[in-house]
Design a protein around this motif. Structure first.
Motif, PDB file in Angstrom:
ATOM      1  N   MET A 124      12.543 -17.171  -4.989  1.00 39.95           N
ATOM      2  CA  MET A 124      12.577 -16.241  -3.850  1.00 39.95           C
ATOM      3  C   MET A 124      11.317 -15.380  -3.850  1.00 39.95           C
ATOM      4  N   ILE A 125      10.703 -15.290  -2.708  1.00 38.95           N
ATOM      5  CA  ILE A 125       9.554 -14.395  -2.597  1.00 38.95           C
ATOM      6  C   ILE A 125      10.056 -13.115  -1.929  1.00 38.95           C
ATOM      7  N   SER A 126       9.765 -11.983  -2.557  1.00 41.05           N
ATOM      8  CA  SER A 126      10.206 -10.705  -1.987  1.00 41.05           C
ATOM      9  C   SER A 126       9.005  -9.953  -1.443  1.00 41.05           C
ATOM     10  N   ALA A 127       9.199  -9.302  -0.326  1.00 35.84           N
ATOM     11  CA  ALA A 127       8.103  -8.518   0.272  1.00 35.84           C
ATOM     12  C   ALA A 127       8.613  -7.128   0.626  1.00 35.84           C
ATOM     13  N   TYR A 128       7.679  -6.206   0.700  1.00 37.69           N
ATOM     14  CA  TYR A 128       8.011  -4.777   0.786  1.00 37.69           C
ATOM     15  C   TYR A 128       7.199  -4.093   1.883  1.00 37.69           C
ATOM     16  N   THR A 129       7.682  -2.960   2.317  1.00 42.48           N
ATOM     17  CA  THR A 129       6.881  -2.181   3.270  1.00 42.48           C
ATOM     18  C   THR A 129       5.722  -1.516   2.511  1.00 42.48           C
ATOM     19  N   GLY A 130       4.689  -1.186   3.240  1.00 32.45           N
ATOM     20  CA  GLY A 130       3.555  -0.489   2.636  1.00 32.45           C
ATOM     21  C   GLY A 130       3.997   0.835   2.040  1.00 32.45           C
ATOM     22  N   THR A 131       4.883   1.527   2.756  1.00 26.79           N
ATOM     23  CA  THR A 131       5.356   2.831   2.286  1.00 26.79           C
ATOM     24  C   THR A 131       6.099   2.677   0.958  1.00 26.79           C
ATOM     25  N   ALA A 132       6.901   1.618   0.823  1.00 25.69           N
ATOM     26  CA  ALA A 132       7.655   1.409  -0.419  1.00 25.69           C
ATOM     27  C   ALA A 132       6.702   1.165  -1.580  1.00 25.69           C
ATOM     28  N   VAL A 133       5.645   0.398  -1.335  1.00 33.54           N
ATOM     29  CA  VAL A 133       4.688   0.134  -2.419  1.00 33.54           C
ATOM     30  C   VAL A 133       3.960   1.427  -2.788  1.00 33.54           C
ATOM     31  N   GLN A 134       3.565   2.192  -1.783  1.00 32.07           N
ATOM     32  CA  GLN A 134       2.863   3.454  -2.080  1.00 32.07           C
ATOM     33  C   GLN A 134       3.761   4.407  -2.868  1.00 32.07           C
ATOM     34  N   ALA A 135       5.043   4.459  -2.479  1.00 29.21           N
ATOM     35  CA  ALA A 135       5.966   5.353  -3.202  1.00 29.21           C
ATOM     36  C   ALA A 135       6.128   4.886  -4.649  1.00 29.21           C
ATOM     37  N   ALA A 136       6.153   3.566  -4.860  1.00 25.55           N
ATOM     38  CA  ALA A 136       6.325   3.038  -6.219  1.00 25.55           C
ATOM     39  C   ALA A 136       5.071   3.265  -7.071  1.00 25.55           C
ATOM     40  N   GLU A 137       3.923   3.372  -6.391  1.00 25.62           N
ATOM     41  CA  GLU A 137       2.680   3.613  -7.141  1.00 25.62           C
ATOM     42  C   GLU A 137       2.586   5.045  -7.659  1.00 25.62           C
ATOM     43  N   LYS A 138       3.234   5.947  -6.920  1.00 24.27           N
ATOM     44  CA  LYS A 138       3.066   7.396  -7.167  1.00 24.27           C
ATOM     45  C   LYS A 138       3.270   7.796  -8.634  1.00 24.27           C
ATOM     46  N   PRO A 139       4.427   7.448  -9.228  1.00 22.65           N
ATOM     47  CA  PRO A 139       4.626   7.907 -10.625  1.00 22.65           C
ATOM     48  C   PRO A 139       3.573   7.359 -11.579  1.00 22.65           C
ATOM     49  N   ASP A 178     -12.814  -8.126   3.330  1.00 25.20           N
ATOM     50  CA  ASP A 178     -12.366  -7.180   4.354  1.00 25.20           C
ATOM     51  C   ASP A 178     -11.642  -6.018   3.683  1.00 25.20           C
ATOM     52  N   GLY A 179     -12.374  -4.920   3.489  1.00 28.96           N
ATOM     53  CA  GLY A 179     -11.813  -3.716   2.871  1.00 28.96           C
ATOM     54  C   GLY A 179     -11.857  -2.550   3.843  1.00 28.96           C
ATOM     55  N   LEU A 180     -11.564  -2.823   5.118  1.00 30.44           N
ATOM     56  CA  LEU A 180     -11.675  -1.764   6.129  1.00 30.44           C
ATOM     57  C   LEU A 180     -10.440  -0.875   6.163  1.00 30.44           C
ATOM     58  N   LEU A 181      -9.263  -1.493   6.276  1.00 31.78           N
ATOM     59  CA  LEU A 181      -8.022  -0.714   6.329  1.00 31.78           C
ATOM     60  C   LEU A 181      -6.953  -1.398   5.496  1.00 31.78           C
ATOM     61  N   GLY A 182      -6.109  -0.578   4.870  1.00 32.74           N
ATOM     62  CA  GLY A 182      -4.999  -1.125   4.087  1.00 32.74           C
ATOM     63  C   GLY A 182      -3.686  -0.534   4.555  1.00 32.74           C
ATOM     64  N   THR A 183      -2.876  -0.130   3.589  1.00 29.26           N
ATOM     65  CA  THR A 183      -1.547   0.363   3.945  1.00 29.26           C
ATOM     66  C   THR A 183      -1.593   1.746   4.609  1.00 29.26           C
ATOM     67  N   GLY A 184      -2.708   2.414   4.536  1.00 27.81           N
ATOM     68  CA  GLY A 184      -2.812   3.738   5.167  1.00 27.81           C
ATOM     69  C   GLY A 184      -3.244   3.668   6.619  1.00 27.81           C
ATOM     70  N   ALA A 185      -3.375   2.468   7.162  1.00 28.60           N
ATOM     71  CA  ALA A 185      -3.881   2.339   8.533  1.00 28.60           C
ATOM     72  C   ALA A 185      -2.886   2.867   9.549  1.00 28.60           C
ATOM     73  N   ARG A 186      -3.430   3.564  10.520  1.00 25.77           N
ATOM     74  CA  ARG A 186      -2.616   3.908  11.696  1.00 25.77           C
ATOM     75  C   ARG A 186      -3.256   3.211  12.884  1.00 25.77           C
ATOM     76  N   ASN A 234      -0.242  -4.664  10.638  1.00 30.84           N
ATOM     77  CA  ASN A 234       0.682  -3.643  10.163  1.00 30.84           C
ATOM     78  C   ASN A 234       1.423  -4.147   8.919  1.00 30.84           C
ATOM     79  N   ALA A 235       1.324  -3.385   7.842  1.00 31.57           N
ATOM     80  CA  ALA A 235       1.878  -3.822   6.547  1.00 31.57           C
ATOM     81  C   ALA A 235       3.393  -4.016   6.593  1.00 31.57           C
ATOM     82  N   ASP A 236       4.066  -3.274   7.464  1.00 37.80           N
ATOM     83  CA  ASP A 236       5.533  -3.311   7.484  1.00 37.80           C
ATOM     84  C   ASP A 236       6.082  -4.357   8.446  1.00 37.80           C
TER      85      ASP A 236
END
Ligand SMILES: NC(=O)C1=CN([C@@H]2O[C@H](COP(=O)(O)OP(=O)(O)OC[C@H]3O[C@@H](n4cnc5c(N)ncnc54)[C@H](OP(=O)(O)O)[C@@H]3O)[C@@H](O)[C@H]2O)[C@@H](O)CC1
Ligand SMILES: Nc1ncnc2c1ncn2[C@@H]1O[C@H](COP(=O)(O)OP(=O)(O)O)[C@@H](O)[C@H]1O
Ligand SMILES: [K+]
Length: 486
Positions: free
Chosen positions: A1-16, A125-133, A165-167
């Motif tokens: 199974m391949i699991s995928a996540y929202t950008g926000t979830a990955v960013q939150a998991a990176e925080k700690p 291509d390093g222009l925008l990542g999960t922080g893109a609006r 859009n990452a999500d």
């Protein structure tokens, strides 16, 4: 199974980890640089080759700059094109210290920068990542548009193609098509959803040892298919394996019924009861198919497949509706979609393509056209699942499955050659087979999408094939899956 996540979830998991001082960016950059080096090595040489890095203002640009630093130290000629005034200071300093060349888009101009980038062996291509609006803007958008026009570039996307859009996989404005996306910490859901997946190329994953929450999206792999695909046991007989009732075809569209039946037989249904026009029952049915009693209620089955080729035939439409209301697992496709009651139970699966989904939503007070669904597939599939109560399988190059509880699957094993008349009827047959065998609707939908795609690839072999050919390839796909077990 391949699991995928929202950008926000990955960013939150990176925080700690970031707070604990773990240098995640260094690990991301190392993974990205390795992917670039591997591509350079397989296409010739590393030392003296050239890589252009498109750099945005945030951490995505920083990852690309740190990767550029590592590449420069390996003898790659690196050029960073800075898209905006702002740039990650330490990453920029590290890149320059390693001998990388810097070009500012604002000074060099779009046309010159584009031709410079186009000369490189590889582009990052390093222009925008999960922080893109939203999508790329202004001169950066012009640069990417110019690069798209030049075409033929070998692009590796950093984390995700900028503008996807990452999500949700929605695409804003111009996006560079990548041959590979190197994604960090968790596969972003947008890389496995349409239309974003179409820009991502191969996906490589750099593990950052994050504690991630439940996946936002799952994709079945070969092991999942093997684990869940129903196979008969010694004590089985044709009834115990699950009987499928099929309401398909009309005088106008007899072929759709044939293809749905063929798909269901090929996927392993041992017993099918068919309800349809007398002309079809009289001559054209596969010999394995049993003509059913005239009404839905008079047929003993474990699941129904209704709708392919049903058009302008009141008796068939009545049967579709009766099957949908029967409480049994039912797949409603094509001609059955306009008949769907306001609300149905979770045992119902619907399989619209984008145009059919737009029509369904419009009928329910959400005016929608095909292009809206194609632009934001997940959102529209989700809305349809919420409004109807059914599991929704939205067809396309990437198939999206959303359950009424909100679980999301996507599959994309297919080939564009699958876009051929009758292909969807075969998919309906495969899914009907799984429902009759007792597989739960969302899993059945994802498995059917996967096997349909694999059968398409096998039947196509890189060239055209017919819908019948897809059905004919299904047993071979399953044989290869089961090889070596039992
Ligand atoms: N977290 C971590 O430690 C790790 C993260 N990692 C990496 O970080 C990436 C996320 O980084 P990020 O959050 O800095 O976001 P990113 O996408 O680079 O850009 C945001 C900047 O762009 C701007 N901006 C936004 N939209 C824009 C638009 N449409 N057009 C133009 N500008 C726009 C926005 O500026 P603002 O509008 O807010 O002024 C802001 O400055 C992630 O994808 C991964 O690569 C890895 O290193 C692993 C560890
Ligand atoms: N570009 C594509 N790439 C891969 N698969 C595709 C593509 N376009 C369509 N398909 C698949 O082909 C099938 C087409 O189904 P559908 O639109 O219902 O056609 P029909 O009604 O003619 O059977 C679906 O399974 C869909 O996912
Ligand atoms: K990017």
């Amino acid at each position: 199974m391949i699991s995928a996540y929202t950008g926000t979830a990955v960013q939150a998991a990176e925080k700690p980890l970031l707070e604990a001082g773990v240098d995640l960016m260094a690990r991301a950059a190392y993974g990205l640089a390795n992917a670039v080096l591997w591509r350079l090595r397989t296409s010739g040489r590393v030392y003296g080759s050239s890589v252009a890095l498109l750099i945005g203002p945030g951490n995505n640009g920083a990852d690309a700059l740190y990767a550029g630093e590592l590449l420069s130290r390996r003898g790659v000629r690196t050029t960073a094109v800075l898209g905006s005034e702002r740039v990650h200071g330490p990453a920029f300093a590290a890149f320059q210290a390693a001998g990388g060349t810097v070009v500012r888009l604002a000074e060099r101009g779009v046309r010159d920068s584009a031709s410079l980038v186009a000369q490189a062996d590889l582009v990052v291509d390093g222009l925008l990542g999960t922080g893109a609006r939203g999508g790329l803007r202004d001169a950066v958008a012009d640069l990417v548009a110019a690069l798209c026009e030049i075409g033929g570039l070998q692009v590796i996307a950093c984390d995700l193609p900028s503008g996807v859009n990452a999500d949700t996989g929605e695409v804003s404005g111009v996006v560079l098509s990548a041959i590979e996306t190197v994604t960090f910490g968790g596969i972003k859901a947008g890389l496995l959803l349409p239309p974003g997946e179409g820009f991502a190329g191969d996906i490589s994953y750099v593990d950052l040892d994050l504690s991630l929450p439940a996946a936002a999206l799952e994709r079945l792999d070969q092991d999942d298919l093997l684990r869940h695909w129903p196979r008969p046991g010694r004590s089985d007989h044709k009834y115990s394996r699950g009987v499928l009732g099929v309401v398909a075809g009309s005088t106008a569209y007899p072929g759709a019924a044939q293809l749905a039946l063929h798909g269901a037989l090929a996927a392993g249904t041992a017993m099918i009861r068919y309800l349809g026009p007398a002309t079809l029952r009289a001559g054209g049915l596969p010999p394995e198919v049993v003509p059913g009693a005239s009404t839905v209620a008079a047929n003993r089955v474990q699941a129904w497949l209704v709708g392919p080729g049903v058009s302008d035939d009141a008796e068939q439409e009545r049967r579709c509706l009766d099957a949908i209301n029967s409480g049994l697992p039912v797949l409603a496709d094509a001609g059955a979609l306009p008949l769907l009651p306001e609300r149905v139970g979770p045992q119902v699966v619907i399989t619209p393509h984008a145009g059919e989904l737009a029509a369904l939503l419009s009928r329910r007070g959400h005016p929608t056209v095909r292009a809206d669904v194609e632009r934001s597939a997940l959102e529209h599939a989700r809305l349809a699942a919420q409004l109807t109560g059914a599991t929704v399988l939205l067809k396309g190059a990437t198939i999206v499955v959303v359950s009424p509880q909100g679980e999301v699957h996507s599959q994309s094993e297919g080939t564009p050659w699958l876009a051929t008349a009758g292909s969807g009827d075969v998919l309906a047959g495969i899914l009907g087979a799984l429902l009759a065998a007792g597989v739960a609707p969302p899993l059945a939908a994802a498995m059917a999408a996967s096997v349909h795609g694999r059968a398409g690839v096998l039947a196509s072999g890189g060239g055209p094939m017919t819908a019948s050919g897809i059905a004919e390839a299904v047993p071979q796909v399953l044989r290869e899956l089961f090889e070596g077990i039992d």
